[in-house]
Design an enzyme around this catalytic site. Structure first.
Site, PDB file in Angstrom:
ATOM      1  CG  LEU A  59      -2.194  -0.825   1.104  1.00 22.74           C
ATOM      2  CD1 LEU A  59      -2.957  -0.819   2.426  1.00 22.74           C
ATOM      3  CD2 LEU A  59      -3.087  -0.356  -0.025  1.00 22.74           C
ATOM      4  CB  CYS A  82       4.890 -10.797  -2.799  1.00 24.46           C
ATOM      5  SG  CYS A  82       4.070 -12.396  -2.850  1.00 24.46           S
ATOM      6  CG  HIS A  90      -5.219  -6.533   4.956  1.00 19.98           C
ATOM      7  ND1 HIS A  90      -5.342  -5.172   5.160  1.00 19.98           N
ATOM      8  CD2 HIS A  90      -3.893  -6.765   4.775  1.00 19.98           C
ATOM      9  CE1 HIS A  90      -4.149  -4.606   5.107  1.00 19.98           C
ATOM     10  NE2 HIS A  90      -3.249  -5.553   4.875  1.00 19.98           N
TER      11      HIS A  90
END
Length: 182
Positions: A59, A82, A90
């Protein structure tokens, strides 16, 4: 290898030096090391200078690239990370929002190769990180180089896209009119 192109564009050549930032979220160490090796191999083969920046998670990759684009002098970026599906939603948030952030930067003219692996299992991640198998990081580095070549081909000054803060000309014109009277 369904879903992977058999079209090899080769590496572009450059007449002026190129500087690329690799932004990586090394959450899974062995996978991150394989990704970095693959991306660096492509950049080295192209004769490109590169620097690696680590961020906590996928993120944060678009944010790091956005900061570098505003405050540094990179020609392009390789996004590596990854995300393996877990038991909660999530995964969906990280996959969708990191891709959206990278796409928004790309639409503003930032040259980014997206090599964030998004998979169901660790075996799938290892396959995609392996330079001798699917090599998604090498492909992301190649994509960034092709976008840099395209931007240089079209040349010219960068044009802003989307909402932009007030320009210096506006601020100067406003000051010339004098302070607002109540």
């Amino acid at each position: 290898m369904a879903g992977h192109s058999d079209n090899d564009l080769g590496l572009p050549s450059f007449d002026k030096p190129v500087k690329v930032m690799i932004a990586i979220a090394p959450y899974y160490t062995a996978i991150a090391e394989a990704q970095l090796a693959a991306a660096r191999a492509v950049l080295d083969r192209a004769g490109v200078t590169h620097e690696t920046v680590e961020v906590p998670g996928s993120l944060e990759i678009p944010t790091a690239i956005g900061i570098a684009e505003r405050l540094s002098n990179f020609d392009g970026y390789v996004a590596l990370g990854c995300v393996i599906r877990g038991a909660t939603s999530h995964y969906d948030v990280v996959v969708n929002e990191s891709a959206r952030g990278i796409m928004l930067l790309g639409l503003q003219g930032v040259c980014i190769g997206n090599g964030i692996i998004t998979v169901e299992t660790r075996d799938q991640a290892e396959e995609r990180a392996d330079a001798k198998r699917l090599n998604t990081a090498g492909g992301a580095a190649e994509a960034a180089l092709h976008l840099i070549a395209l931007a240089r081909r079209w040349g010219g000054a960068r044009k802003d896209v989307g909402f932009m803060p007030a320009r210096d000309e506006y601020q100067i014109a406003s000051k010339a009119k004098g302070p607002a009277k109540a």
